[in-house]
Enzyme design. Sequence first.
Site, PDB file in Angstrom:
ATOM      1  N   HIS A   1      37.504  33.738  38.708  1.00 26.77           N
ATOM      2  CA  HIS A   1      38.364  34.692  39.868  1.00 26.77           C
ATOM      3  C   HIS A   1      39.336  33.971  40.393  1.00 26.77           C
ATOM      4  CE1 HIS A   1      35.594  37.993  38.364  1.00 26.77           C
ATOM      5  NE2 HIS A   1      34.752  37.200  38.674  1.00 26.77           N
TER       6      HIS A   1
ATOM      7  N   HIS B   1      30.413  36.284  43.906  1.00 28.79           N
ATOM      8  CA  HIS B   1      30.633  37.430  43.091  1.00 28.79           C
ATOM      9  C   HIS B   1      31.777  38.519  43.451  1.00 28.79           C
ATOM     10  CE1 HIS B   1      29.941  41.139  40.512  1.00 28.79           C
ATOM     11  NE2 HIS B   1      29.843  42.144  41.598  1.00 28.79           N
TER      12      HIS B   1
END
Length: 146
Positions: free
Chosen positions: A39, A137
Amino acid sequence: MALKSLVLFSLLVLVLLVLEGAQASQLRESEVEKFKRQHVDPGNGLFDSNYGDQMMKHQNILDKEFNTFVHQPLVSVQAICRESNILCKQGQKNCHKSRSPMSITDYNKKQGTHNYNAINKMRHITIACNSKREPVHYEGSEKGSS
């Protein structure tokens, strides 16, 4: 002849041990390392579909139908973990929302291919963090004020 066979066998065992060690190190990737790999891409440039195709391949995440890259330095993403806790989508209480919008690119897999469509946005992002205040996350993004 027996000595030659022993040497070859020893070399084979050594190669297998090295390969096993390489696989084990990939399996030991921490949640933080996985988050960063999947990410965080602070690079500057044109974050288009071709770029997404290359990144998804390079980061070994072609199995994902959807992925978001945050185009900020890791330290800026980590700072979000110091924001107030909010409720995550699954009910956990370890999510945090960025105060300011961040540059992100959402990549959606084109059906039946390993190619992706790219959508660049400026959004507030929400991430889940571990007890050490490290991102683990990517929860999502949204428009709006902080």
